[in-house]
Design a protein around this motif. Structure first.
Motif, PDB file in Angstrom:
ATOM      1  N   THR A   1       0.840  -1.196   0.000  1.00 55.11           N
ATOM      2  CA  THR A   1       0.000   0.000   0.000  1.00 55.11           C
ATOM      3  C   THR A   1       0.877   1.248   0.000  1.00 55.11           C
ATOM      4  OG1 THR A   1      -0.136   0.127   2.420  1.00 55.11           O
ATOM      5  CG2 THR A   1      -1.828  -1.187   1.277  1.00 55.11           C
ATOM      6  N   TRP A   2       0.304   2.335  -0.450  1.00 58.27           N
ATOM      7  CA  TRP A   2       1.021   3.605  -0.431  1.00 58.27           C
ATOM      8  C   TRP A   2       1.347   4.020   1.015  1.00 58.27           C
ATOM      9  CZ3 TRP A   2       2.991   5.278  -4.824  1.00 58.27           C
ATOM     10  CH2 TRP A   2       2.383   4.892  -6.017  1.00 58.27           C
ATOM     11  N   ARG A   3       0.556   3.579   1.957  1.00 53.34           N
ATOM     12  CA  ARG A   3       0.847   3.848   3.369  1.00 53.34           C
ATOM     13  C   ARG A   3       2.203   3.278   3.758  1.00 53.34           C
ATOM     14  NH1 ARG A   3      -3.368   1.624   5.094  1.00 53.34           N
ATOM     15  NH2 ARG A   3      -2.514  -0.451   5.435  1.00 53.34           N
ATOM     16  N   GLU A   4       2.585   2.137   3.144  1.00 53.85           N
ATOM     17  CA  GLU A   4       3.883   1.522   3.418  1.00 53.85           C
ATOM     18  C   GLU A   4       4.985   2.105   2.547  1.00 53.85           C
ATOM     19  OE1 GLU A   4       2.617  -3.017   4.385  1.00 53.85           O
ATOM     20  OE2 GLU A   4       1.845  -2.176   2.515  1.00 53.85           O
ATOM     21  N   VAL A   5       4.645   2.561   1.347  1.00 54.99           N
ATOM     22  CA  VAL A   5       5.640   3.106   0.424  1.00 54.99           C
ATOM     23  C   VAL A   5       6.129   4.481   0.878  1.00 54.99           C
ATOM     24  CG1 VAL A   5       5.952   4.001  -1.928  1.00 54.99           C
ATOM     25  CG2 VAL A   5       4.798   1.806  -1.563  1.00 54.99           C
ATOM     26  N   ILE A   6       5.207   5.331   1.298  1.00 57.73           N
ATOM     27  CA  ILE A   6       5.558   6.729   1.586  1.00 57.73           C
ATOM     28  C   ILE A   6       6.660   6.865   2.630  1.00 57.73           C
ATOM     29  CG2 ILE A   6       4.662   8.859   2.605  1.00 57.73           C
ATOM     30  CD1 ILE A   6       2.052   8.344   1.046  1.00 57.73           C
ATOM     31  N   PRO A   7       6.622   6.150   3.772  1.00 56.74           N
ATOM     32  CA  PRO A   7       7.727   6.313   4.733  1.00 56.74           C
ATOM     33  C   PRO A   7       9.085   5.908   4.175  1.00 56.74           C
ATOM     34  CG  PRO A   7       5.822   5.306   5.793  1.00 56.74           C
ATOM     35  CD  PRO A   7       5.547   5.312   4.322  1.00 56.74           C
ATOM     36  N   VAL A   8       9.120   4.873   3.319  1.00 52.45           N
ATOM     37  CA  VAL A   8      10.386   4.448   2.711  1.00 52.45           C
ATOM     38  C   VAL A   8      10.947   5.564   1.842  1.00 52.45           C
ATOM     39  CG1 VAL A   8      11.486   2.786   1.169  1.00 52.45           C
ATOM     40  CG2 VAL A   8       9.726   2.018   2.785  1.00 52.45           C
ATOM     41  N   LEU A   9      10.093   6.133   0.996  1.00 51.95           N
ATOM     42  CA  LEU A   9      10.540   7.234   0.147  1.00 51.95           C
ATOM     43  C   LEU A   9      10.910   8.454   0.981  1.00 51.95           C
ATOM     44  CD1 LEU A   9       7.931   7.048  -2.774  1.00 51.95           C
ATOM     45  CD2 LEU A   9      10.300   6.247  -2.793  1.00 51.95           C
TER      46      LEU A   9
ATOM     47  N   ALA B   1      -4.384  27.298   7.364  1.00 52.09           N
ATOM     48  CA  ALA B   1      -3.514  26.371   6.642  1.00 52.09           C
ATOM     49  C   ALA B   1      -2.044  26.739   6.804  1.00 52.09           C
ATOM     50  CB  ALA B   1      -3.878  26.363   5.161  1.00 52.09           C
ATOM     51  N   GLY B   2      -1.223  25.722   6.963  1.00 58.26           N
ATOM     52  CA  GLY B   2       0.218  25.942   7.070  1.00 58.26           C
ATOM     53  C   GLY B   2       0.964  25.162   6.017  1.00 58.26           C
ATOM     54  N   ARG B   3       2.267  25.254   6.056  1.00 62.79           N
ATOM     55  CA  ARG B   3       3.092  24.509   5.120  1.00 62.79           C
ATOM     56  C   ARG B   3       2.990  23.016   5.397  1.00 62.79           C
ATOM     57  NH1 ARG B   3       8.661  28.153   5.086  1.00 62.79           N
ATOM     58  NH2 ARG B   3       7.800  29.946   3.925  1.00 62.79           N
ATOM     59  N   ILE B   4       3.083  22.246   4.335  1.00 58.40           N
ATOM     60  CA  ILE B   4       2.969  20.795   4.460  1.00 58.40           C
ATOM     61  C   ILE B   4       3.819  20.148   3.379  1.00 58.40           C
ATOM     62  CG2 ILE B   4       0.922  20.680   2.960  1.00 58.40           C
ATOM     63  CD1 ILE B   4      -0.097  18.394   4.798  1.00 58.40           C
ATOM     64  N   SER B   5       4.439  19.028   3.710  1.00 60.43           N
ATOM     65  CA  SER B   5       5.272  18.351   2.713  1.00 60.43           C
ATOM     66  C   SER B   5       4.388  17.548   1.760  1.00 60.43           C
ATOM     67  CB  SER B   5       6.282  17.434   3.404  1.00 60.43           C
ATOM     68  OG  SER B   5       5.647  16.268   3.897  1.00 60.43           O
ATOM     69  N   ARG B   6       4.943  17.238   0.607  1.00 63.56           N
ATOM     70  CA  ARG B   6       4.215  16.419  -0.372  1.00 63.56           C
ATOM     71  C   ARG B   6       3.806  15.084   0.239  1.00 63.56           C
ATOM     72  NH1 ARG B   6       4.958  16.584  -6.298  1.00 63.56           N
ATOM     73  NH2 ARG B   6       3.983  14.736  -7.238  1.00 63.56           N
ATOM     74  N   ASN B   7       4.747  14.440   0.935  1.00 62.52           N
ATOM     75  CA  ASN B   7       4.434  13.146   1.525  1.00 62.52           C
ATOM     76  C   ASN B   7       3.382  13.245   2.620  1.00 62.52           C
ATOM     77  OD1 ASN B   7       6.057  11.412  -0.013  1.00 62.52           O
ATOM     78  ND2 ASN B   7       7.875  11.840   1.215  1.00 62.52           N
ATOM     79  N   SER B   8       3.454  14.275   3.433  1.00 56.60           N
ATOM     80  CA  SER B   8       2.459  14.434   4.495  1.00 56.60           C
ATOM     81  C   SER B   8       1.073  14.664   3.915  1.00 56.60           C
ATOM     82  CB  SER B   8       2.834  15.600   5.422  1.00 56.60           C
ATOM     83  OG  SER B   8       4.033  15.323   6.105  1.00 56.60           O
ATOM     84  N   LEU B   9       1.012  15.396   2.815  1.00 57.77           N
ATOM     85  CA  LEU B   9      -0.273  15.647   2.160  1.00 57.77           C
ATOM     86  C   LEU B   9      -0.899  14.344   1.681  1.00 57.77           C
ATOM     87  CD1 LEU B   9      -2.225  17.858   0.996  1.00 57.77           C
ATOM     88  CD2 LEU B   9      -0.869  17.731  -1.095  1.00 57.77           C
ATOM     89  N   LEU B  10      -0.059  13.428   1.189  1.00 58.69           N
ATOM     90  CA  LEU B  10      -0.561  12.168   0.623  1.00 58.69           C
ATOM     91  C   LEU B  10      -0.739  11.082   1.669  1.00 58.69           C
ATOM     92  CD1 LEU B  10       1.720  12.091  -2.542  1.00 58.69           C
ATOM     93  CD2 LEU B  10      -0.695  12.752  -2.455  1.00 58.69           C
ATOM     94  N   ASP B  11      -0.110  11.242   2.816  1.00 58.70           N
ATOM     95  CA  ASP B  11      -0.102  10.188   3.833  1.00 58.70           C
ATOM     96  C   ASP B  11      -1.319  10.328   4.749  1.00 58.70           C
ATOM     97  OD1 ASP B  11       0.959   7.948   5.107  1.00 58.70           O
ATOM     98  OD2 ASP B  11       2.023   9.178   6.587  1.00 58.70           O
TER      99      ASP B  11
END
Length: 465
Positions: free
Chosen positions: A104-112, A303-313
């Motif tokens: 799942t992307w939930r598992e992929v995102i932390p690795v990336l 709204a504040g700053r957010i990383s790409r990964n945090s937005l998708l996670d």
């Protein structure tokens, strides 16, 4: 149970379902993938031979079953659970990851994330398997890009003959183009190599506009030659007083110096409050007015700053709801950009007349897809992701089917299409008009899988012979 061997048949009282919770399906049995693609292929070959010989029913490929119309199910058939294939390796230098189809992307995102990288294209939530994402040819919040098929370097496919074939734009290219967006009908995607991009910290921007001006404002903010927007999406009003008339466009611009850096994965603040506000609006006109006001006038200030990964996670369940009497269902329509106002006007009329309970509309930028045979974006389109609540009853299902068919007609009338992972309410005629390649797709299916080893609810509905 040894996951490399077939389990006994499921008893008649045992059913599987998908995310809709509207498709309880009795199955012949369930077979689990192994952790390695090679051992999965070895374990499946005896079953594939039995299916090809007519000694066993066909096989449907399943991930986490986030589809809503039986696309990952098959009545009285075998179900392959791909999730054990969860390997992830990353070649940071070349910007490519190799992943098992069941991860799942939930598992992929932390690795990336640990490498300062992020997915290039994925859905806006992390619950889905990568194999499922490829099978539906998903898209997301990125701008100026085709669906996920455009990021795939190669994949390995287990065919109905038991062969493992490497498929890419240059190797077995026809099978490659059918497997992407092919709903598991051409074989089991075992693993795939996908392009990734540097992670970045984003600064959000917000603008409110009339929906009729959406394209002009979007072009000015996102498509302008000097634009540095990397991700963007829109929301349309569900306030009954100005239903679909007003829009918010959210743009995300990388903060200088943040690209490729290792950033912490963060969670949105107060998800319980966000969920409560959203769910309170489901059956409450005042709640819809309040939520739109909060999104439009209050949200940008908080709204504040957010990383790409945090937005998708983020999981889809934050906003999802299901009860004994009601259920949330998704629909999605792909509309040529210049025709957006026409479709929105028609959709508004349909939803009001059929008393559809619209909870949310997200608008995404989807560029033309030249890779998948069963492409839903044959030109640059806006994808309108619509979330409805329906009664869990025969009458509720009939109302939803009537509304859906009218919305599909409205999309086709402006040269658009609809997405196939959802409820199978469209007629065969509507499918053929929205997907002119459907008959060729079916012909290719019979050519590549002549014994019908792979089937699912989608194929049973629209190509039963």
């Amino acid at each position: 149970m040894d996951r490399g061997k077939l389990p006994p048949a499921a008893p008649p009282s045992e059913f599987l379902d998908d995310a809709s919770t509207l498709n309880p399906t009795r199955v012949r049995g369930v077979v689990f993938a192994s952790s390695a693609p090679e051992s999965t292929a070895d374990a499946l070959r005896p079953l594939l031979r039995r299916v090809a010989d007519g000694a066993d029913p066909a096989l449907a490929v399943s991930g986490v079953r986030h589809s809503m119309g039986g696309q990952s199910l098959l009545a009285d058939g075998w179900i392959l659970e791909t999730q054990p294939m969860r390997g992830v390796t990353v070649d940071a230098a070349s910007g490519v990851m190799r992943v098992g189809a069941g991860v799942t992307w939930r598992e992929v995102i932390p690795v990336l994330n640990r490498l300062g990288l992020a997915p290039h294209v994925m859905q806006s939530n992390h619950d889905f398997t990568v194999g499922g994402s490829l099978s539906v040819n998903c898209h997301g919040l990125q701008v100026d890009h085709a669906p996920i098929s455009g990021t795939v370097r190669r994949l390995r496919l287990l065919t109905g003959d038991g062969d493992v074939l490497t498929c890419s734009p240059t190797e077995n290219p026809e099978l490659f183009r059918h497997a992407l967006g092919g709903y598991g009908l051409f074989g089991v995607i075992l693993d795939a190599e996908l392009g990734v991009v540097p992670n970045a910290l984003y600064a959000p921007g917000f603008v409110t506009t009339r929906t009729r001006d959406y394209l002009d404002v979007f072009k000015e903010r996102v498509y302008a030659p000097n634009s540095d927007v990397e991700m963007a999406y829109g929301r349309l009003s569900v306030d009954p007083d100005n239903l679909l008339d007003e829009a918010i466009i959210v743009t995300l611009v990388p903060v200088p110096g943040s690209r490729g850096t290792v950033l912490p994965l963060s969670r949105p603040g107060r998800p319980e409050l966000t969920r409560a506000i959203f769910r309170n609006s489901a059956d409450n006109e005042f709640g819809k007015k309040l939520r739109w006001w909060l999104e439009r006038d209050v949200g940008p200030r908080l709204a504040g700053r957010i990383s790409r990964n945090s937005l998708l996670d983020e999981p889809a369940r934050i906003f999802s709801g299901a009860s004994g009497s009601k259920v949330d269902v998704l629909q999605e329509y792909f509309i040529p950009q210049t025709r957006l106002p026409e479709f929105v006007q028609a959709a508004r009329d349909v939803i009001r007349r059929t008393e559809g309970n619209l909870l949310n509309v997200t608008v995404r930028d989807v560029r033309r897809d030249d890779r998948s045979v069963l492409a839903y974006a044959c030109q640059d389109v806006f994808g309108l992701v619509m979330l409805f609540e329906q009664d869990r009853s025969p009458a509720g299902e009939r109302r939803m089917r009537t509304m859906t068919r009218e919305l599909v007609d409205a999309a086709i009338a402006v040269g658009g299409s609809f997405y196939l992972p959802y409820r199978l309410h469209a007629t065969l005629d509507q499918l053929g008009r929205a997907y002119p390649a459907w008959e060729k797709f079916v012909d290719a299916k019979h050519r590549f899988d002549p014994r019908g080893v792979f089937r699912n609810g989608l194929f049973e509905r629209y190509a039963p012979s």
